[in-house]
Scaffold this motif. Structure first.
Motif, PDB file in Angstrom:
ATOM      1  N   PHE A 108     -26.328  28.835  66.331  1.00 21.11           N
ATOM      2  CA  PHE A 108     -26.161  27.682  67.213  1.00 21.11           C
ATOM      3  C   PHE A 108     -25.861  26.437  66.398  1.00 21.11           C
ATOM      4  O   PHE A 108     -26.576  26.115  65.436  1.00 21.11           O
ATOM      5  N   ALA A 109     -24.802  25.719  66.773  1.00 18.45           N
ATOM      6  CA  ALA A 109     -24.435  24.476  66.097  1.00 18.45           C
ATOM      7  C   ALA A 109     -25.214  23.323  66.700  1.00 18.45           C
ATOM      8  O   ALA A 109     -24.900  22.847  67.791  1.00 18.45           O
ATOM      9  N   SER A 110     -26.222  22.880  65.973  1.00 25.56           N
ATOM     10  CA  SER A 110     -27.005  21.715  66.371  1.00 25.56           C
ATOM     11  C   SER A 110     -26.494  20.501  65.589  1.00 25.56           C
ATOM     12  O   SER A 110     -25.438  20.550  64.968  1.00 25.56           O
ATOM     13  N   THR A 111     -27.243  19.421  65.587  1.00 25.04           N
ATOM     14  CA  THR A 111     -26.731  18.180  65.020  1.00 25.04           C
ATOM     15  C   THR A 111     -27.831  17.332  64.398  1.00 25.04           C
ATOM     16  O   THR A 111     -28.977  17.356  64.850  1.00 25.04           O
ATOM     17  N   ARG A 112     -27.462  16.552  63.382  1.00 23.97           N
ATOM     18  CA  ARG A 112     -28.385  15.597  62.770  1.00 23.97           C
ATOM     19  C   ARG A 112     -28.817  14.526  63.755  1.00 23.97           C
ATOM     20  O   ARG A 112     -29.839  13.859  63.551  1.00 23.97           O
ATOM     21  N   GLN A 113     -28.054  14.345  64.844  1.00 24.43           N
ATOM     22  CA  GLN A 113     -28.329  13.272  65.793  1.00 24.43           C
ATOM     23  C   GLN A 113     -29.698  13.420  66.446  1.00 24.43           C
ATOM     24  O   GLN A 113     -30.262  12.427  66.929  1.00 24.43           O
ATOM     25  N   ILE A 114     -30.236  14.614  66.441  1.00 22.50           N
ATOM     26  CA  ILE A 114     -31.533  14.798  67.101  1.00 22.50           C
ATOM     27  C   ILE A 114     -32.670  14.104  66.359  1.00 22.50           C
ATOM     28  O   ILE A 114     -33.714  13.850  66.942  1.00 22.50           O
ATOM     29  N   TYR A 115     -32.474  13.775  65.072  1.00 29.95           N
ATOM     30  CA  TYR A 115     -33.536  13.104  64.326  1.00 29.95           C
ATOM     31  C   TYR A 115     -33.690  11.642  64.738  1.00 29.95           C
ATOM     32  O   TYR A 115     -34.766  11.066  64.622  1.00 29.95           O
ATOM     33  N   GLY A 116     -32.605  11.023  65.201  1.00 31.70           N
ATOM     34  CA  GLY A 116     -32.658   9.603  65.509  1.00 31.70           C
ATOM     35  C   GLY A 116     -32.650   8.758  64.250  1.00 31.70           C
ATOM     36  O   GLY A 116     -32.069   9.140  63.229  1.00 31.70           O
ATOM     37  N   GLU A 166     -36.076  19.063  57.397  1.00 32.51           N
ATOM     38  CA  GLU A 166     -36.320  19.685  58.698  1.00 32.51           C
ATOM     39  C   GLU A 166     -37.679  19.333  59.281  1.00 32.51           C
ATOM     40  O   GLU A 166     -37.929  19.549  60.475  1.00 32.51           O
ATOM     41  N   LYS A 167     -38.573  18.777  58.461  1.00 34.83           N
ATOM     42  CA  LYS A 167     -39.896  18.386  58.944  1.00 34.83           C
ATOM     43  C   LYS A 167     -39.909  16.977  59.557  1.00 34.83           C
ATOM     44  O   LYS A 167     -40.927  16.565  60.117  1.00 34.83           O
ATOM     45  N   HIS A 168     -38.801  16.288  59.442  1.00 29.00           N
ATOM     46  CA  HIS A 168     -38.731  14.935  59.990  1.00 29.00           C
ATOM     47  C   HIS A 168     -38.910  14.973  61.509  1.00 29.00           C
ATOM     48  O   HIS A 168     -38.416  15.874  62.183  1.00 29.00           O
ATOM     49  N   PRO A 169     -39.605  13.991  62.088  1.00 30.00           N
ATOM     50  CA  PRO A 169     -39.730  13.954  63.551  1.00 30.00           C
ATOM     51  C   PRO A 169     -38.364  13.895  64.231  1.00 30.00           C
ATOM     52  O   PRO A 169     -37.405  13.344  63.682  1.00 30.00           O
ATOM     53  N   THR A 170     -38.288  14.470  65.407  1.00 32.05           N
ATOM     54  CA  THR A 170     -37.056  14.408  66.195  1.00 32.05           C
ATOM     55  C   THR A 170     -37.245  13.380  67.300  1.00 32.05           C
ATOM     56  O   THR A 170     -38.054  13.569  68.210  1.00 32.05           O
ATOM     57  N   GLY A 214     -28.264  13.533  71.912  1.00 30.42           N
ATOM     58  CA  GLY A 214     -29.281  14.052  71.007  1.00 30.42           C
ATOM     59  C   GLY A 214     -30.402  14.766  71.740  1.00 30.42           C
ATOM     60  O   GLY A 214     -30.888  15.812  71.300  1.00 30.42           O
ATOM     61  N   ILE A 215     -30.829  14.227  72.876  1.00 30.14           N
ATOM     62  CA  ILE A 215     -31.886  14.860  73.674  1.00 30.14           C
ATOM     63  C   ILE A 215     -31.435  16.233  74.163  1.00 30.14           C
ATOM     64  O   ILE A 215     -32.172  17.224  74.076  1.00 30.14           O
ATOM     65  N   ASN A 216     -30.207  16.290  74.676  1.00 32.10           N
ATOM     66  CA  ASN A 216     -29.725  17.558  75.232  1.00 32.10           C
ATOM     67  C   ASN A 216     -29.447  18.596  74.150  1.00 32.10           C
ATOM     68  O   ASN A 216     -29.688  19.788  74.363  1.00 32.10           O
ATOM     69  N   LYS A 217     -28.948  18.151  72.998  1.00 34.44           N
ATOM     70  CA  LYS A 217     -28.736  19.094  71.896  1.00 34.44           C
ATOM     71  C   LYS A 217     -30.079  19.629  71.385  1.00 34.44           C
ATOM     72  O   LYS A 217     -30.190  20.811  71.030  1.00 34.44           O
ATOM     73  N   LEU A 218     -31.080  18.789  71.345  1.00 29.95           N
ATOM     74  CA  LEU A 218     -32.409  19.237  70.927  1.00 29.95           C
ATOM     75  C   LEU A 218     -32.957  20.266  71.902  1.00 29.95           C
ATOM     76  O   LEU A 218     -33.546  21.282  71.496  1.00 29.95           O
ATOM     77  N   ALA A 219     -32.757  20.035  73.199  1.00 35.38           N
ATOM     78  CA  ALA A 219     -33.203  21.011  74.196  1.00 35.38           C
ATOM     79  C   ALA A 219     -32.455  22.333  74.036  1.00 35.38           C
ATOM     80  O   ALA A 219     -33.061  23.411  74.087  1.00 35.38           O
ATOM     81  N   GLU A 238     -31.078  23.530  71.348  1.00 32.85           N
ATOM     82  CA  GLU A 238     -31.601  24.167  70.138  1.00 32.85           C
ATOM     83  C   GLU A 238     -32.952  24.820  70.406  1.00 32.85           C
ATOM     84  O   GLU A 238     -33.207  25.969  69.990  1.00 32.85           O
ATOM     85  N   SER A 239     -33.819  24.109  71.110  1.00 33.81           N
ATOM     86  CA  SER A 239     -35.162  24.628  71.395  1.00 33.81           C
ATOM     87  C   SER A 239     -35.113  25.906  72.222  1.00 33.81           C
ATOM     88  O   SER A 239     -35.911  26.833  72.009  1.00 33.81           O
ATOM     89  N   TYR A 240     -34.177  25.982  73.171  1.00 37.59           N
ATOM     90  CA  TYR A 240     -34.025  27.205  73.949  1.00 37.59           C
ATOM     91  C   TYR A 240     -33.645  28.382  73.048  1.00 37.59           C
ATOM     92  O   TYR A 240     -34.153  29.500  73.222  1.00 37.59           O
ATOM     93  N   HIS A 241     -32.773  28.156  72.098  1.00 40.99           N
ATOM     94  CA  HIS A 241     -32.369  29.242  71.197  1.00 40.99           C
ATOM     95  C   HIS A 241     -33.571  29.761  70.386  1.00 40.99           C
ATOM     96  O   HIS A 241     -33.753  30.976  70.245  1.00 40.99           O
ATOM     97  N   LEU A 242     -34.376  28.844  69.887  1.00 40.28           N
ATOM     98  CA  LEU A 242     -35.537  29.270  69.103  1.00 40.28           C
ATOM     99  C   LEU A 242     -36.584  29.953  69.988  1.00 40.28           C
ATOM    100  O   LEU A 242     -37.232  30.923  69.562  1.00 40.28           O
ATOM    101  N   LEU A 243     -36.731  29.469  71.221  1.00 39.36           N
ATOM    102  CA  LEU A 243     -37.664  30.101  72.154  1.00 39.36           C
ATOM    103  C   LEU A 243     -37.253  31.543  72.439  1.00 39.36           C
ATOM    104  O   LEU A 243     -38.100  32.458  72.423  1.00 39.36           O
ATOM    105  N   TYR A 244     -35.972  31.752  72.702  1.00 37.33           N
ATOM    106  CA  TYR A 244     -35.508  33.106  73.018  1.00 37.33           C
ATOM    107  C   TYR A 244     -35.591  34.009  71.796  1.00 37.33           C
ATOM    108  O   TYR A 244     -35.768  35.227  71.928  1.00 37.33           O
TER     109      TYR A 244
END
Length: 329
Positions: free
Chosen positions: A127-135, A144-148, A155-160, A162-168
């Motif tokens: 999944f292609a995510s983005t640095r934009q989720i860090y803010g 990768e430990k930086h807060p999002t 950024g909010i929608n890309k983070l969501a 990404e989160s769905y991919h990791l959940l599945y």
């Protein structure tokens, strides 16, 4: 990288006629994969049939929207790999039309994963995510430990997504890895406007002999990856089960001020000038300031490091658009 993993494999790339998808397809064809490209070809999203002019007879193209669950479910059947690159990339557009961004970057991602769960649970997804989720960064370089804390709807929608991919991955065992991309550039990127990356419109202005517009004082720091390095990272994580369920930053050891970047472009021998202008309000309110990534995790675990230097990559990119600009603007 276990290249033999891709030989004879069946691969689906969403956003396949776009910038990164088309460059990825080219390499997969070289490796002997059977490649299917999905793209909506909606004008503002960056898909361009010319991006595959040299491999068009070696891939299968399906023009459909990732928001069509029935088409995607059908196309996923029998695929070994899914490189999930389709998305709405414009931060400004996400603020003016948040519903479309939600539909493409979040709802359709959940739909794709459900189709995998029901029809092809053995598929591997990148999944292609983005640095934009860090803010706005608390510290640099950002790992990768930086807060999002996204600063815009995109950024909010890309983070969501990404989160769905990791959940599945974690709940259903559907192998998935997320790559948080930084500024990626190279042949095939959108240069009509700044929807994909500001560097695209800069290169267009350079070739057209118009001033490059640098917002603010140009002191913002950024890192960049040439598209070949990005593609290599995607292939590495796709071929590695050790990467399943993980998030990796991409990035570069070269960090540059935007005014210096403009200077480098102007110095390439194509003429051109750059000038400063105030930040447009719609961009200023979502600007993240300085940003560059720590890519140490993927370097340690998979051995990925960027190999194309910024100057070399810029020369290749400008040369490409000078030769092929009629197909891009």
């Amino acid at each position: 990288m276990k290249l033999h993993d891709y030989q004879g494999s069946s691969v689906l790339i969403t956003g396949g006629l776009g910038f990164i998808g088309s460059n990825l397809a080219r390499v997969l064809v070289e490796y002997g994969a059977q490649v299917t490209l999905v793209d909506s070809l909606i004008p503002k999203f960056g898909g361009n049939p010319y991006n595959i002019f040299d491999i068009k007879d070696k891939v299968t193209v399906n023009v459909c929207d990732v928001r069509d669950p029935f088409a995607i479910a059908y196309l996923l059947q029998g695929k070994d790999y899914l490189f999930n690159l389709a998305g709405q990339t414009s931060h400004v557009d996400s603020m003016s039309d948040p519903q479309s961004d939600l539909d493409i970057n979040t709802a359709s991602q959940l739909s794709i994963l459900e189709a995998c769960r029901k029809n092809n649970p053995s598929i591997k997804i990148v999944f292609a995510s983005t640095r934009q989720i860090y803010g706005k960064p608390d510290y640099l370089p950002v790992d990768e430990k930086h807060p999002t804390r996204p600063v815009d709807v995109n950024g909010i929608n890309k983070l969501a997504g990404e989160s769905y991919h990791l959940l599945y991955n974690n709940v259903y065992g559907i192998r998935a890895t997320a790559l948080r991309l930084t500024n990626t550039y190279g042949p095939g990127m959108r240069v009509q406007d700044a929807r994909q990356t500001f560097l695209g419109i800069w290169i267009r202005m350079l070739i057209e002999g118009k001033p490059i517009k640098v917002f603010g004082d140009g002191s913002q720091l950024r890192d960049f990856n040439y598209v070949d390095d990005c593609v290599t990272a995607m292939l590495m994580v796709g071929a590695s089960d050790a990467a399943n369920g993980k998030i990796y930053n991409l990035g570069s050891t070269e960090v540059v001020e935007l005014r210096k970047l403009a200077e480098v472009l102007v110095s390439l021998g194509y003429g051109g000038v750059y000038e400063f202008e105030p930040f447009p309000l719609e961009r200023k309110v979502i600007d993240i300031g300085d940003y560059y990534s720590c890519f140490g995790l993927i370097a340690r675990e998979l051995g990925w490091v960027p190999k194309v230097g910024l100057l070399e990559g810029l020369k290749k990119t400008v040369k490409y658009y000078q030769a092929h600009h009629s197909y891009y603007w």
